[in-house]
Design a protein around this motif. Structure first.
Motif, PDB file in Angstrom:
ATOM      1  N   GLN A 113      28.034 -18.788  -6.855  1.00 40.33           N
ATOM      2  CA  GLN A 113      28.377 -17.577  -5.914  1.00 40.33           C
ATOM      3  C   GLN A 113      26.948 -17.129  -5.090  1.00 40.33           C
ATOM      4  N   VAL A 114      27.139 -16.886  -3.791  1.00 35.93           N
ATOM      5  CA  VAL A 114      26.130 -16.519  -2.990  1.00 35.93           C
ATOM      6  C   VAL A 114      26.524 -15.101  -2.630  1.00 35.93           C
ATOM      7  N   TYR A 115      25.953 -13.977  -3.050  1.00 33.47           N
ATOM      8  CA  TYR A 115      26.340 -12.684  -2.691  1.00 33.47           C
ATOM      9  C   TYR A 115      25.737 -12.175  -1.314  1.00 33.47           C
ATOM     10  N   LEU A 116      26.249 -11.283  -0.655  1.00 30.39           N
ATOM     11  CA  LEU A 116      25.899 -10.979   0.756  1.00 30.39           C
ATOM     12  C   LEU A 116      25.492  -9.355   0.812  1.00 30.39           C
ATOM     13  N   ARG A 117      24.489  -9.072   1.392  1.00 32.43           N
ATOM     14  CA  ARG A 117      24.271  -7.659   1.618  1.00 32.43           C
ATOM     15  C   ARG A 117      23.991  -7.541   2.856  1.00 32.43           C
ATOM     16  N   GLN A 175      34.459  -6.806   7.038  1.00 36.89           N
ATOM     17  CA  GLN A 175      33.867  -8.298   6.730  1.00 36.89           C
ATOM     18  C   GLN A 175      33.634  -8.833   5.507  1.00 36.89           C
ATOM     19  N   LYS A 176      34.336  -7.931   4.320  1.00 40.67           N
ATOM     20  CA  LYS A 176      34.336  -8.392   2.909  1.00 40.67           C
ATOM     21  C   LYS A 176      32.974  -8.564   2.445  1.00 40.67           C
ATOM     22  N   VAL A 208      22.015 -13.518   0.011  1.00 40.88           N
ATOM     23  CA  VAL A 208      21.593 -13.595   1.652  1.00 40.88           C
ATOM     24  C   VAL A 208      21.927 -12.203   2.178  1.00 40.88           C
ATOM     25  N   MET A 209      21.070 -11.889   3.032  1.00 38.44           N
ATOM     26  CA  MET A 209      21.185 -10.618   3.536  1.00 38.44           C
ATOM     27  C   MET A 209      21.359 -10.453   5.180  1.00 38.44           C
ATOM     28  N   PRO A 210      22.769 -10.882   5.643  1.00 40.70           N
ATOM     29  CA  PRO A 210      23.033 -10.772   7.130  1.00 40.70           C
ATOM     30  C   PRO A 210      22.532  -9.798   7.753  1.00 40.70           C
ATOM     31  N   VAL A 211      21.746  -9.735   8.978  1.00 36.57           N
ATOM     32  CA  VAL A 211      21.473  -8.392   9.683  1.00 36.57           C
ATOM     33  C   VAL A 211      22.673  -7.997  10.454  1.00 36.57           C
ATOM     34  N   GLU A 233      29.230 -21.012  -2.619  1.00 39.55           N
ATOM     35  CA  GLU A 233      30.343 -20.193  -2.293  1.00 39.55           C
ATOM     36  C   GLU A 233      29.928 -18.719  -1.832  1.00 39.55           C
ATOM     37  N   PRO A 234      30.347 -18.391  -0.719  1.00 37.92           N
ATOM     38  CA  PRO A 234      29.943 -17.026  -0.234  1.00 37.92           C
ATOM     39  C   PRO A 234      30.658 -16.123  -1.153  1.00 37.92           C
ATOM     40  N   GLY A 235      30.026 -15.021  -1.494  1.00 39.68           N
ATOM     41  CA  GLY A 235      30.800 -14.205  -2.877  1.00 39.68           C
ATOM     42  C   GLY A 235      31.290 -12.962  -2.078  1.00 39.68           C
ATOM     43  N   TYR A 236      32.230 -13.134  -1.412  1.00 36.28           N
ATOM     44  CA  TYR A 236      32.881 -12.054  -0.444  1.00 36.28           C
ATOM     45  C   TYR A 236      33.589 -11.187  -1.537  1.00 36.28           C
TER      46      TYR A 236
END
Ligand code: 5AD
Ligand code: SF4
Length: 354
Positions: free
Chosen positions: A39-43, A88-89, A292-295, A329-332
Motif C-alpha cells: 500500500q502506498v499512502y497519500l498525503r 478524493q479519498k 507519496v504527497m500529491p500537490v 496499490e494506492p492506500g485510499y
C-alpha cells in the motif's frame, strides 16, 4: 531483518556497479513487502505560504530572495483544499510552509488545524490525518498544534553532520536547535519525520552513511529525503561544482538502504526525486518508499512555492497510475500511519490513540 554493517552501507553508497544497485533495490522491495506491504499512502500537500523568516543557503524561499512574489492562503482556502483531499479519498494532508514564528501565525495555524479536524470528522467520523511541516517552533507551539489535532511532523535535519549543516545555514540557524526541535516533537507524541538532502556540495558517502545511522539512532518514524537541486537564486548554487555524488542514483540507494535498515517506517518518494528523473516515482517506490504527497496547492501559488526550480507537478490520476505501474496499490481511505510508531509504543496497528 537484514542487518547491514556500516562498512556494507558505505560500500553500497560508493559502488558504481549497476548490478549491485539492482540487487539492493530488489532486497529493499522484499523488505518493504514483508514489513509495510504494497500500500502506498497519500498525503495531499498544501503549501499554504511561501513566506519564510529563514535564510537557508540552498532554498529558493529564503528570506533574502527578493525575486519571488510571496503569498499566504487564507484559512477558508486551506480548509477547502483539505476537504477536497478528503473527497478524493486521500485520508491525510500535509500543511507545509516557510518558517514564521509569530504568535499571529501560530494562532492562525492552530485554528486552521482545529477547523480541518472538526469539519473532516463531521464527514466520515474519522477525519483527516494532519501532518505539519513548518519548521523550528517552540515546544509550547508544537504542543498547541498537537492539541489542535496535528499528529505528524516533518522536520528535516538536512545533514546529520554539524559542520556541513553550518555551511548550509547562516550562523543563527544552529544544528543543536534543530536537534532540540526533533526531541521536542518526539516528547510531545508526534509521529516524527526527518530527512536529508542528497548530493549536496562537498557531501560524502561517509556523511550519508552517518545520516542513516542518525535516523536509526533517533528511532525515527518517517523519512523524507531527496536529491539536492541547485537553485540559481541561492548562495549555494555557486558551489555546484563541489557536488561529488550523483544525486539521483544516490537518492535511490539511500531509500533502499533506509528501508532495509528501518523496515517498518514510512518513507516518501519525494517531489525532488520525481522532478529530477521521469521515472523517479516508480523507482523510488521500487526502492522501498511507501508514501507519496500529491500537490494540492492551487496552480498560481504552486508556481511560487519554488524551493528549487522545475519542480514537478503530477496529478493524482497520474500518481495513481504510476503507483500501480510500480506493482503497488494506492492506500485510499487510510491514514497510513507508520507501523514503527505503533511498534515503539507497543500498540497494534490501527489502535488509534490520537
Ligand atoms: N533542493 C532540494 N531540496 C531542497 N529543500 C530546500 N531547498 C532545496 C533544494 N534546493 C528541501 C529541504 C527542506 C525542504 C522543505 O525542502 O530539505 O527541509
Ligand atoms: Fe525557509 Fe524551509 Fe526554505 Fe529554510 S528550507 S529557507 S526554513 S522554506
Amino acid at each position: 531483518m537484514t542487518a547491514l554493517t556500516s562498512a556494507e552501507v558505505l560500500n553500497y553508497l560508493k559502488s558504481k556497479d549497476e548490478k549491485k544497485l539492482q540487487n539492493l533495490i530488489k532486497k529493499a522491495s522484499e523488505v518493504r513487502d514483508k514489513y509495510v506491504g504494497r500500500q502506498v499512502y497519500l498525503r495531499g500537500l498544501i503549501e499554504y505560504t511561501n513566506i519564510c523568516s529563514r535564510n537557508c543557503l540552498y532554498c529558493g524561499l529564503r528570506k533574502s530572495n527578493h525575486h519571488i512574489r510571496r503569498y499566504h492562503l487564507d484559512k477558508d482556502s486551506i480548509i477547502d483544499l483539505a476537504m477536497e483531499a478528503q473527497k478524493q479519498k486521500m485520508q491525510s494532508i500535509c500543511l507545509q510552509a516557510g518558517e514564521i514564528r509569530t504568535k499571529k501565525e501560530i494562532d492562525f495555524l492552530v485554528r486552521t488545524v482545529a477547523d480541518i479536524k472538526e469539519k473532516s470528522i463531521a464527514v466520515d467520523g474519522k477525519g483527516l490525518g494532519i501532518t505539519l511541516s513548518v519548521g523550528e517552533l517552540s515546544y509550547h507551539d508544537y504542543q498547541l498544534l498537537f492539541k489542535a489535532g496535528a499528529h505528524r511532523y516533518l522536520l528535516r535535519i538536512e545533514t546529520s553532520d554539524p559542520e556541513l549543516f553550518q555551511k548550509l545555514h547562516p550562523p543563527e540557524q544552529e544544528f543543536s536547535k534543530r536537534l532540540e526541535c526533533l526531541y521536542a516533537l518526539k516528547d510531545i507524541g508526534y509521529q516524527v519525520g526527518t530527512g536529508v538532502m542528497i548530493g549536496l556540495p562537498e557531501q560524502t558517502a561517509e556523511q550519508l552513511e552517518a545520516d542513516l545511522a542518525f535516523f536509526k539512532r533517533f528511532d525515527i518514524d518517517m523519512i523524507g529525503m531527496g536529491p539536492y537541486m541547485p537553485h540559481p537564486e541561492t548562495p549555494l548554487a555557486a558551489f555546484t561544482s563541489a557536488i561529488q555524488l550523483d544525486p539521483y542514483r544516490t537518492s535511490l540507494k539511500m531509500l533502499a538502504l533506509a528501508r532495509i535498515l528501518m523496515p517498518d517506517i514510512n518513507m516518501v518518494a519525494s517531489t525532488a526525486l520525481q522532478s529530477i528523473a521521469a521515472d523517479g516515482l516508480i523507482n523510488g517506490l521500487l526502492a522501498g518508499a511507501n508514501i507519496v504527497m500529491p500537490v494540492l496547492t492551487p496552480p498560481a501559488e504552486r508556481e511560487l512555492y519554488s524551493i528549487y526550480q522545475n519542480k514537478l507537478y503530477k496529478s493524482l490520476q497520474n500518481t495513481d497510475r504510476e503507483i500501480k505501474k510500480a506493482g503497488c496499490e494506492p492506500g485510499y481511505n487510510h491514514w497510513g500511519d507508520p507501523p514503527h510508531w505503533y511498534n515503539r509504543h507497543s500498540l497494534s496497528l490501527g489502535e488509534d490513540r490520537i
